[in-house]
Design an enzyme around this catalytic site. Sequence first.
Site, PDB file in Angstrom:
ATOM      1  N   ASP A 285      -6.013  -7.523   6.631  1.00 33.27           N
ATOM      2  CA  ASP A 285      -4.585  -7.603   6.320  1.00 33.27           C
ATOM      3  C   ASP A 285      -4.240  -9.049   5.977  1.00 33.27           C
ATOM      4  OD1 ASP A 285      -4.061  -4.889   6.814  1.00 33.27           O
ATOM      5  OD2 ASP A 285      -3.837  -5.251   8.951  1.00 33.27           O
TER       6      ASP A 285
ATOM      7  N   ASP B 249      -1.882  -0.481   2.432  1.00 36.91           N
ATOM      8  CA  ASP B 249      -0.753  -0.064   3.275  1.00 36.91           C
ATOM      9  C   ASP B 249       0.512   0.111   2.433  1.00 36.91           C
ATOM     10  OD1 ASP B 249      -2.368  -0.223   5.539  1.00 36.91           O
ATOM     11  OD2 ASP B 249      -1.833  -2.312   5.900  1.00 36.91           O
TER      12      ASP B 249
END
Length: 207
Positions: free
Chosen positions: A151, A185
Amino acid sequence: MSLKKSILLITVILLIDQISKIYVKTHFVLHDSVEVFSWFKIYFIENEGMAWGTRISDFVSFISDRTAKTFLTSFRVIAIFGIGYWLYSAIKKRSSKILISAIALIFAGALGNIIDSVFYGVIFNDSHAQIATFLPKEGGYDTLLHGKVVDMLYFPLYKGYLPEWLPFYGGKFFTFFEPVFNIADMAISTGFMMLIVFNKRAFSKKR
């Protein structure tokens, strides 16, 4: 929306997702950050569990973290086949463009994170106190199915102390938006939002 256009959309999202992850993984040490704007940073973290770093073992105490990780990755792999069938079925039935686009986004995002979970532990070494290497001679940081999701997108739009008069959280330091996420995401979230906001158009019934 045709099958070719769906595959093109999925391919573009996967490429952007994986290129961004591989770049961050091979150029940043874990927890390094670069400020792009005051409200946007590239902040490298790794997620071992589900959304927001939640783990199955947080809810089921008798399952070890490794067993939970294996179960989670295996479930994701099985789920991607279900989403793929849903997409194929929607295209075959000539469903609405919104529905097919939303499923394609969800599929691309899910597949992007599955690639991390399945393969990154094998093809990269650890990012703690060092920049990771792609296909290191000494091997990766873990085994197949135990990779960590990369991430890097962080949007701290607001940071400050909440007013004292607020119940429960008054006077506490607050950050909005705190979660760190990735392109995959974003694709999943966008797909689900399309299904919610344009529900009637996505699932419209023909006469």
